[in-house]
Design a protein around this motif. Structure first.
Motif, PDB file in Angstrom:
ATOM      1  N   UNK A  85      45.607  41.053  38.942  1.00  0.00           N
ATOM      2  CA  UNK A  85      46.684  42.931  39.835  1.00  0.00           C
ATOM      3  C   UNK A  85      45.793  43.806  40.069  1.00  0.00           C
ATOM      4  N   UNK A  86      45.871  44.053  40.971  1.00  0.00           N
ATOM      5  CA  UNK A  86      45.001  45.770  41.298  1.00  0.00           C
ATOM      6  C   UNK A  86      45.501  47.403  40.562  1.00  0.00           C
ATOM      7  N   UNK A 110      45.199  24.198  35.498  1.00  0.00           N
ATOM      8  CA  UNK A 110      44.063  24.281  34.512  1.00  0.00           C
ATOM      9  C   UNK A 110      43.364  25.998  34.640  1.00  0.00           C
ATOM     10  N   UNK A 111      42.258  24.749  35.650  1.00  0.00           N
ATOM     11  CA  UNK A 111      41.082  25.410  36.552  1.00  0.00           C
ATOM     12  C   UNK A 111      41.368  27.000  36.961  1.00  0.00           C
ATOM     13  N   UNK A 112      42.439  26.732  38.036  1.00  0.00           N
ATOM     14  CA  UNK A 112      42.579  28.358  38.408  1.00  0.00           C
ATOM     15  C   UNK A 112      43.517  28.967  37.123  1.00  0.00           C
ATOM     16  N   UNK A 113      44.242  28.541  36.664  1.00  0.00           N
ATOM     17  CA  UNK A 113      44.885  29.702  35.208  1.00  0.00           C
ATOM     18  C   UNK A 113      43.071  30.012  34.503  1.00  0.00           C
ATOM     19  N   UNK A 114      42.554  29.690  34.627  1.00  0.00           N
ATOM     20  CA  UNK A 114      40.816  30.303  33.947  1.00  0.00           C
ATOM     21  C   UNK A 114      40.356  30.958  35.236  1.00  0.00           C
ATOM     22  N   UNK A 115      40.533  31.407  36.309  1.00  0.00           N
ATOM     23  CA  UNK A 115      39.735  31.095  37.016  1.00  0.00           C
ATOM     24  C   UNK A 115      40.862  33.147  38.064  1.00  0.00           C
ATOM     25  N   UNK A 116      41.836  33.113  37.431  1.00  0.00           N
ATOM     26  CA  UNK A 116      43.422  33.809  38.050  1.00  0.00           C
ATOM     27  C   UNK A 116      42.142  35.127  36.755  1.00  0.00           C
ATOM     28  N   UNK A 117      41.901  34.327  35.600  1.00  0.00           N
ATOM     29  CA  UNK A 117      42.247  35.805  34.264  1.00  0.00           C
ATOM     30  C   UNK A 117      40.742  36.469  35.018  1.00  0.00           C
ATOM     31  N   UNK A 118      39.166  35.407  35.087  1.00  0.00           N
ATOM     32  CA  UNK A 118      38.544  35.867  35.693  1.00  0.00           C
ATOM     33  C   UNK A 118      38.268  37.187  36.834  1.00  0.00           C
ATOM     34  N   UNK A 119      38.926  36.609  37.621  1.00  0.00           N
ATOM     35  CA  UNK A 119      39.635  37.248  38.587  1.00  0.00           C
ATOM     36  C   UNK A 119      40.414  38.739  38.399  1.00  0.00           C
ATOM     37  N   UNK A 165      40.145  45.574  30.291  1.00  0.00           N
ATOM     38  CA  UNK A 165      40.736  46.099  31.966  1.00  0.00           C
ATOM     39  C   UNK A 165      41.999  46.825  32.039  1.00  0.00           C
ATOM     40  N   UNK A 166      42.525  46.645  31.742  1.00  0.00           N
ATOM     41  CA  UNK A 166      44.210  47.231  32.019  1.00  0.00           C
ATOM     42  C   UNK A 166      44.178  48.247  31.231  1.00  0.00           C
ATOM     43  N   UNK A 188      39.772  40.799  35.808  1.00  0.00           N
ATOM     44  CA  UNK A 188      38.635  41.618  35.237  1.00  0.00           C
ATOM     45  C   UNK A 188      38.201  41.761  36.155  1.00  0.00           C
ATOM     46  N   UNK A 189      36.911  41.379  37.753  1.00  0.00           N
ATOM     47  CA  UNK A 189      37.283  41.778  38.461  1.00  0.00           C
ATOM     48  C   UNK A 189      37.941  42.468  39.488  1.00  0.00           C
ATOM     49  N   UNK A 190      39.111  42.437  39.620  1.00  0.00           N
ATOM     50  CA  UNK A 190      40.441  43.074  40.603  1.00  0.00           C
ATOM     51  C   UNK A 190      40.527  44.754  39.464  1.00  0.00           C
ATOM     52  N   UNK A 191      40.541  44.239  38.635  1.00  0.00           N
ATOM     53  CA  UNK A 191      40.733  45.373  37.730  1.00  0.00           C
ATOM     54  C   UNK A 191      39.619  46.239  37.884  1.00  0.00           C
ATOM     55  N   UNK A 192      38.295  45.721  37.589  1.00  0.00           N
ATOM     56  CA  UNK A 192      36.988  46.864  37.975  1.00  0.00           C
ATOM     57  C   UNK A 192      36.941  47.742  38.896  1.00  0.00           C
ATOM     58  N   UNK A 193      37.075  46.791  40.205  1.00  0.00           N
ATOM     59  CA  UNK A 193      37.367  47.022  41.123  1.00  0.00           C
ATOM     60  C   UNK A 193      37.850  48.214  41.879  1.00  0.00           C
ATOM     61  N   UNK A 194      39.825  47.871  41.449  1.00  0.00           N
ATOM     62  CA  UNK A 194      40.598  49.025  41.571  1.00  0.00           C
ATOM     63  C   UNK A 194      40.353  50.105  40.745  1.00  0.00           C
ATOM     64  N   UNK A 195      39.173  50.542  39.997  1.00  0.00           N
ATOM     65  CA  UNK A 195      39.605  51.164  39.353  1.00  0.00           C
ATOM     66  C   UNK A 195      38.470  52.364  39.418  1.00  0.00           C
TER      67      UNK A 195
END
Length: 675
Positions: free
Chosen positions: A660-661, A314-323, A566-567, A325-332
């Motif tokens: 994903x980026x 559960x923690x990993x899944x929630x962390x993936x959702x946070x990542x 972000x998507x 947002x970060x991944x998407x905005x950084x790649x943009x």
């Protein structure tokens, strides 16, 4: 019909929890208690199948209630799931588990996690009940056999004139007893308390691993036959039984030393014979329960691993959702800047560091769920160089790569194999604090029958990783892949357990060899691609999102608004027109309206699971009925879900594992366009 006891000092919480439980387990019986004292009383009187226990309560908190329940013979077998009002620190979780709790949940409670924990507790209770019933059945059989022997011996004394017949019956009875004792790992003994003389059955000698002709001082409590840590307890057990005047010697479990130096756990009970009020003899049975103890220990270990695994997942899944947002905005942000911009290199380094965080969440998910790999053709030598060099950046350990020419491609889950290389590299780095070399050899291997243990014949890529570190003591080699086992002062012990899980899921094989002071070698095999040839490097497919005649439309469905936003920005950056939906039901309706208007979506990207709603797995069926040509892409933070591994079987054209980026999303869209 399962019976569930809920303990909480707030009536509203009890009503809410009861409603949730009845919605997910319709046939369950709910019992409520407004205090710890009332909860303990109802646990004793109602004998529920599991208990949901709030921690924060006035008077007697959840920890004390759990301690009392687990100390009570009548209630200690009932699984207890602790519930906290807030997400607490890890030490609170440990405190809950140390008090005897079988699982730990934090409010607000996820219904799916709740049903998983309750069902696990119910299954565990059922298994434990079956184990106790089997134990009682075995105890009854032993008592019956012992009683039969006593009756036969008495008959022999009373019927001298029928000695020959009695001896024949005795031999038959003894033969049956020997067989029963042999099957159950049991023996019997008689201790003459007055003379100190001990007589043992053949089964007793077998339990102790002695020859039948040897003299065994059992159960003398002052002899070395008893484990030194248990002598005092065994002494008190026998002496208290004799001093109380009770004829029955109550059951007890302790350890004894066998002749060959091994230590076993035994279960003993018996009968004390008195003459003129003085104890003169003790008749007893002794059963080897060492294997049973091991099974019980493994069962407890599995139960705790399930609880911790669910939490980690559960923690990993929630962390993936946070990542995400970060991944998407950084790649943009990267995509909007030229490569010579002063900030571009910092964004690029940040993205690489986040890639390591992503591998960590995947490791947690692999440990927690152990799902099927999402297989594709993977260039192992390129992947190894990328991961090993990254993990050794800044280290004084030098990687040395030795790939075979024309190395085959592997059929593997790229993300999971990254974890394998990363975990083994980190282990090697930690084993060489003063520096050294890490040798990575990669070769094609045609494996024949019985060449490698438990590995099917076929074509594989063989990877060997040798370090020059401190090595591993041989007595630990059989345990290094066990979860939570570690010889290091730092670390959780999940790295090699995750490596083993991944290799096994790939139908491969891994082994280890080590010498103290000389280093360690890990060797693993991964199935080769069916093509058996190294394909040319694929160029990314150019995704044309729009033209002068048509602007491609995409529908994105996700219950997380951050991910939706972000998507959407990423897709708009590529050139798509984007609509969004928060669950599968809304996505189905939007697709139906678009189809009716003659403007179907070019792509549909859907989250796999929506808590409390319709996810992509369910929605894809109706969407394909509306538009059989729909290009649907499944997305999830649980990259190891079977749907992600076999997305085409469920009607999807592609999959995107979160996070994903922008480039990864562009690549997925291009691959789907080719199909």
């Amino acid at each position: 019909m399962p019976k569930i006891l809920t303990i909480d000092d707030k009536q509203d919480n009890l009503v809410t929890l009861s409603a949730v439980l009845r919605s997910i387990i319709p046939d369950c019986t709910i019992i409520t208690a407004l205090s710890g004292v009332e909860g303990i009383e109802k646990a004793r009187s109602e004998s529920p199948d599991t208990i949901l226990l709030d921690i924060k309560m006035p008077g007697m908190d959840g920890y004390e209630v759990c301690n009392r329940l687990k100390a009570d013979e009548q209630t200690k077998h009932i699984p207890v799931i602790m519930i906290s009002a807030i997400r607490t620190e890890s030490q609170d979780l440990v405190k809950g588990l140390n008090s005897g709790a079988d699982a730990y949940l934090a409010k607000p409670i996820d219904e799916y996690v709740l049903i998983a924990q309750v069902n696990t507790a119910l299954r565990t209770k059922k298994a434990e009940d079956q184990l106790r019933n089997q134990k009682e059945l075995m105890e009854a059989m032993v008592r019956d056999r012992t009683a039969e022997l006593v009756r036969t011996n008495q008959q022999l004394k009373n019927e001298i004139e029928e000695r020959k017949q009695a001896e024949k019956l005795l031999k038959e009875s003894e033969s049956k007893l020997v067989q029963a004792q042999y099957i159950s790992g049991m023996g019997d003994f008689t201790w003459d308390i007055v003379t100190g003389e001990v007589t043992c059955s053949k089964g007793m000698y077998r339990v102790l691993k002695y020859d039948e002709t040897e003299e065994v001082n059992f159960p003398r409590i002052n002899t070395s036959i008893h484990h030194s840590d248990d002598i005092e307890r065994v002494t008190q057990w026998i002496m208290q039984s004799i001093s109380s005047g009770e004829k029955k010697l109550p059951p007890n479990e302790y350890r004894i030393n066998c002749k060959d130096g091994s230590v076993i756990h035994v279960h003993t009970e018996g009968r004390i014979e008195y003459k003129d009020g003085t104890a003169v003899k003790l008749f007893g049975t002794c059963q080897d329960i060492t294997e049973q103890k091991k099974i019980e220990k493994e069962l407890q270990k599995m139960q705790k691993l399930k609880s911790i695994g669910t939490l980690a997942g559960g923690i990993a899944h929630d962390f993936n959702n946070i990542l995400m947002g970060l991944f998407g905005n950084i790649s943009i942000a990267k995509d909007t800047l030229s490569k010579d911009h002063p900030g571009f290199k910092f964004l690029e380094e940040t993205e690489k560091s986040m890639g390591r965080a992503t591998r960590l969440t995947k490791q947690l998910l692999t440990f927690a769920k152990g799902g099927a790999p999402v297989r594709e053709d993977v260039s192992i030598d390129r992947l190894a160089k990328e991961i090993v060099r990254f993990d050794l950046s800044g280290s004084n350990v030098m990687p040395v790569f030795e790939p075979e020419a024309d190395l085959w491609m592997a059929q593997a889950d790229k993300g999971q194999i990254q974890q394998v290389f990363s975990n083994l590299t980190i282990n090697a780095d930690q084993a060489m604090p003063d520096g050294g070399h890490l040798y990575i050899k990669l070769a094609n291997a045609a494996v024949s029958e019985n060449l490698v243990p438990n590995l099917s014949p076929g074509k594989y890529i063989k990877v060997t990783m040798d370090d020059e570190g401190t090595g591993i003591d041989h007595k630990y080699l059989d345990r290094i892949f066990d979860p939570y086992f570690s010889t290091k002062q730092a670390g959780c012990g999940l790295g090699l357990a995750t490596v083993l899980s991944i290799i096994n899921k790939h139908n491969g094989h891994i082994s280890v060899d080590s010498q103290l002071g000389k280093g360690t070698r890990f060797t693993f095999y991964l199935p080769a691609s069916e093509s058996q040839e190294r394909p040319e490097t694929k160029q990314p497919v150019a995704v044309k999102a729009s033209s002068t005649e048509h602007i491609a439309r995409v529908l994105v469905m996700d219950d997380e608004k951050v991910i939706l936003n972000v998507t959407k920005r990423m897709l708009e950056r590529i050139g798509y027109k984007v609509d969004t939906a928060l669950d599968g039901g809304e996505a189905i309706e939007i697709c139906r309206q678009a189809m009716d208007a003659g403007k179907p979506f070019d792509y549909v990207i859907m989250d796999l699971t929506i808590p409390g709603g319709i996810g992509g797995k369910e929605a894809i069926k109706e969407i394909l009925e509306i538009d059989p040509d729909a290009r649907a892409i499944v997305s999830s933070g649980y990259a190891d879900d079977p749907v992600m591994a076999n997305y085409a079987e469920y009607g999807f054209k592609g999959m995107a594992a979160k996070p994903y980026t922008l480039n990864e999303l562009r690549e997925v869209m291009g691959q789907v366009l080719e199909k």
